[in-house]
Design a protein around this motif. Structure first.
Motif, PDB file in Angstrom:
ATOM      1  N   LYS A   1     105.577 -92.369   1.273  1.00 32.82           N
ATOM      2  CA  LYS A   1     104.911 -92.157   2.555  1.00 32.82           C
ATOM      3  C   LYS A   1     104.426 -93.496   3.118  1.00 32.82           C
ATOM      4  N   LYS A   2     104.453 -93.577   4.431  1.00 31.63           N
ATOM      5  CA  LYS A   2     103.888 -94.770   5.058  1.00 31.63           C
ATOM      6  C   LYS A   2     102.367 -94.712   4.960  1.00 31.63           C
ATOM      7  N   HIS A   3     101.795 -95.883   4.747  1.00 30.02           N
ATOM      8  CA  HIS A   3     100.351 -95.974   4.545  1.00 30.02           C
ATOM      9  C   HIS A   3      99.789 -96.996   5.531  1.00 30.02           C
ATOM     10  N   PHE A   4      98.768 -96.594   6.288  1.00 29.68           N
ATOM     11  CA  PHE A   4      98.163 -97.470   7.293  1.00 29.68           C
ATOM     12  C   PHE A   4      96.731 -97.816   6.900  1.00 29.68           C
ATOM     13  N   TYR A   5      96.379 -99.059   7.121  1.00 28.34           N
ATOM     14  CA  TYR A   5      95.016 -99.521   6.801  1.00 28.34           C
ATOM     15  C   TYR A   5      94.251 -99.705   8.103  1.00 28.34           C
ATOM     16  N   ASP A   6      93.171 -98.935   8.270  1.00 29.23           N
ATOM     17  CA  ASP A   6      92.352 -98.941   9.491  1.00 29.23           C
ATOM     18  C   ASP A   6      90.950 -99.396   9.098  1.00 29.23           C
ATOM     19  N   ARG A  36      98.107-104.386  -0.424  1.00 29.33           N
ATOM     20  CA  ARG A  36      99.373-104.526  -1.153  1.00 29.33           C
ATOM     21  C   ARG A  36     100.306-103.354  -0.870  1.00 29.33           C
ATOM     22  N   ASN A  37      99.741-102.199  -0.559  1.00 36.25           N
ATOM     23  CA  ASN A  37     100.534-100.989  -0.420  1.00 36.25           C
ATOM     24  C   ASN A  37     100.662-100.484   1.010  1.00 36.25           C
ATOM     25  N   THR A  38     100.089-101.204   1.963  1.00 34.85           N
ATOM     26  CA  THR A  38     100.069-100.695   3.333  1.00 34.85           C
ATOM     27  C   THR A  38     101.363-101.026   4.076  1.00 34.85           C
ATOM     28  N   SER A  39     101.748-100.124   4.965  1.00 36.71           N
ATOM     29  CA  SER A  39     102.909-100.358   5.829  1.00 36.71           C
ATOM     30  C   SER A  39     102.519-101.201   7.032  1.00 36.71           C
ATOM     31  N   ALA A  40     101.290-101.013   7.506  1.00 35.54           N
ATOM     32  CA  ALA A  40     100.781-101.769   8.646  1.00 35.54           C
ATOM     33  C   ALA A  40      99.273-101.582   8.693  1.00 35.54           C
ATOM     34  N   ALA A  41      98.592-102.503   9.399  1.00 38.37           N
ATOM     35  CA  ALA A  41      97.132-102.472   9.413  1.00 38.37           C
ATOM     36  C   ALA A  41      96.603-102.835  10.785  1.00 38.37           C
ATOM     37  N   TYR A  42      95.414-102.316  11.074  1.00 35.66           N
ATOM     38  CA  TYR A  42      94.698-102.753  12.278  1.00 35.66           C
ATOM     39  C   TYR A  42      93.195-102.713  12.021  1.00 35.66           C
ATOM     40  N   THR A  43      92.476-103.473  12.850  1.00 36.68           N
ATOM     41  CA  THR A  43      91.027-103.548  12.729  1.00 36.68           C
ATOM     42  C   THR A  43      90.427-103.727  14.117  1.00 36.68           C
ATOM     43  N   ILE A  48      88.127-110.576  12.524  1.00 32.91           N
ATOM     44  CA  ILE A  48      88.372-109.913  11.238  1.00 32.91           C
ATOM     45  C   ILE A  48      89.866-109.858  10.956  1.00 32.91           C
ATOM     46  N   ALA A  49      90.668-109.613  11.986  1.00 37.96           N
ATOM     47  CA  ALA A  49      92.126-109.599  11.804  1.00 37.96           C
ATOM     48  C   ALA A  49      92.616-110.936  11.270  1.00 37.96           C
ATOM     49  N   GLU A  50      92.099-112.026  11.822  1.00 34.97           N
ATOM     50  CA  GLU A  50      92.502-113.368  11.363  1.00 34.97           C
ATOM     51  C   GLU A  50      92.136-113.586   9.896  1.00 34.97           C
ATOM     52  N   GLN A  51      90.963-113.115   9.489  1.00 39.19           N
ATOM     53  CA  GLN A  51      90.553-113.272   8.099  1.00 39.19           C
ATOM     54  C   GLN A  51      91.450-112.466   7.159  1.00 39.19           C
ATOM     55  N   PHE A  52      91.798-111.247   7.558  1.00 38.03           N
ATOM     56  CA  PHE A  52      92.712-110.438   6.740  1.00 38.03           C
ATOM     57  C   PHE A  52      94.075-111.119   6.619  1.00 38.03           C
ATOM     58  N   GLU A  53      94.562-111.660   7.722  1.00 38.36           N
ATOM     59  CA  GLU A  53      95.886-112.303   7.711  1.00 38.36           C
ATOM     60  C   GLU A  53      95.895-113.520   6.801  1.00 38.36           C
ATOM     61  N   LEU A  54      94.806-114.284   6.809  1.00 40.69           N
ATOM     62  CA  LEU A  54      94.703-115.453   5.932  1.00 40.69           C
ATOM     63  C   LEU A  54      94.742-115.046   4.456  1.00 40.69           C
ATOM     64  N   ARG A  55      94.104-113.932   4.146  1.00 39.29           N
ATOM     65  CA  ARG A  55      93.990-113.509   2.748  1.00 39.29           C
ATOM     66  C   ARG A  55      95.222-112.766   2.246  1.00 39.29           C
ATOM     67  N   TYR A  56      95.823-111.972   3.117  1.00 40.03           N
ATOM     68  CA  TYR A  56      96.869-111.066   2.642  1.00 40.03           C
ATOM     69  C   TYR A  56      98.240-111.353   3.249  1.00 40.03           C
ATOM     70  N   HIS A  57      98.322-112.376   4.096  1.00 36.51           N
ATOM     71  CA  HIS A  57      99.607-112.839   4.645  1.00 36.51           C
ATOM     72  C   HIS A  57     100.393-111.684   5.266  1.00 36.51           C
ATOM     73  N   GLN A  58      99.696-110.905   6.054  1.00 38.24           N
ATOM     74  CA  GLN A  58     100.292-109.749   6.704  1.00 38.24           C
ATOM     75  C   GLN A  58      99.723-109.638   8.112  1.00 38.24           C
ATOM     76  N   LYS A  59     100.573-109.268   9.054  1.00 35.32           N
ATOM     77  CA  LYS A  59     100.124-109.078  10.428  1.00 35.32           C
ATOM     78  C   LYS A  59      99.106-107.947  10.493  1.00 35.32           C
ATOM     79  N   VAL A  60      97.967-108.207  11.154  1.00 34.20           N
ATOM     80  CA  VAL A  60      96.941-107.178  11.358  1.00 34.20           C
ATOM     81  C   VAL A  60      96.696-107.045  12.857  1.00 34.20           C
TER      82      VAL A  60
END
Length: 258
Positions: A1-6, A36-43, A48-60
């Motif tokens: 299943k796709k998993h989204f991080y909100d 690690r398991n999310t298909s996509a994320a938003y905040t 906060i998005a920039e901080q997540f991207e720096l840590r997890y190398h994923q578009k937020v």
């Protein structure tokens, strides 16, 4: 299943979590596991998005908590009445604002909400003999609050920097005051400054010292042209920062992923 991080906040960096190292470590692990398991994320904010991207190398992506635009009611604004809406918790600047009120004799404060600091704030209000100028109104329904906020002269949004989640936050009340068409007194948090640089809707201050709050309030009281400029800017900004516009970003997010 796709998993989204909100993420409506940066949870491991909340003040209540930062002060408890073991609890913070646990929530950091949960956050890392989720990313690690999310298909996509938003905040809720770019910071906060920039901080997540720096840590997890994923578009937020960013989906802001802005209210649905509603028709403003024609109402008589209550001169120099100030509203705070939200929880009465540590770090909301309420104690500091009340401490400044003896030097602002024309200001009346309406506090809408409840929380752990209410008893302390009521006691402080009594000690400063401000009971006739500080009202604790408890909870209101959303509809009541919309109408009441429009009658106010100013909103206050004085969060303290008690952690990175606060520092990078973009609280709902920033937009709630804007939607009501009233200026607000806030602090120079990064997200507030970014929005204010686009459309100046708030007077932002450097700190919550009494003299700083008093000086800022006196500027709003004495400079009617400046106050009216902020007021008109809020009326313009409410057309931009509303859910009717923001929901398109949320729908686009899911349409692109699913």
């Amino acid at each position: 299943k796709k998993h989204f991080y909100d993420a409506h906040e940066w949870f491991p960096e909340l003040s209540e979590v930062v002060s408890r190292p073991a609890i913070k470590k646990l929530w950091q692990w949960v956050e890392q596991f989720a990313f690690r398991n999310t298909s996509a994320a938003y905040t809720v904010s770019n910071s906060i998005a920039e901080q997540f991207e720096l840590r997890y190398h994923q578009k937020v992506h960013v989906i802001r908590n802005v209210p649905v635009k509603y028709a403003m009611k024609t109402s008589n604004q209550k001169k120099h009445e100030v509203i705070y809406q939200g929880n009465l918790n540590v770090g909301r600047g309420l104690k500091e604002f009340i401490l400044a009120m003896p030097e602002l004799p024309s200001i009346h404060l309406n506090i809408v909400g409840d929380g752990e600091m209410k008893t302390e704030l009521v006691k402080l209000t009594t000690e400063l003999k401000l009971n006739n100028r500080v009202k604790f109104l408890g909870h209101m329904s959303p509809e009541e609050l919309k109408l009441f906020t429009q009658t106010q002269w100013l909103g206050i949004n004085l969060a303290e920097n008690l952690g990175l989640s606060y520092w990078f936050s973009l609280p709902n009340k920033f937009f709630d005051y804007m939607m009501a068409g009233i200026p607000q007194l806030g602090v120079k948090f990064p997200e507030f400054e970014k929005l204010n640089n686009d459309i100046e809707t708030a007077l932002l201050i450097d700190n919550l010292q009494t003299i700083t709050i008093v000086d800022a309030m006196k500027k709003l009281l004495n400079d009617e042209l400046y106050y009216q400029k902020l007021k008109q800017n809020n009326v313009m900004a409410r057309e931009i920062y509303c859910w009717q516009n923001e929901e398109k970003l949320l729908l686009d997010f899911y349409n692109c992923i699913l």
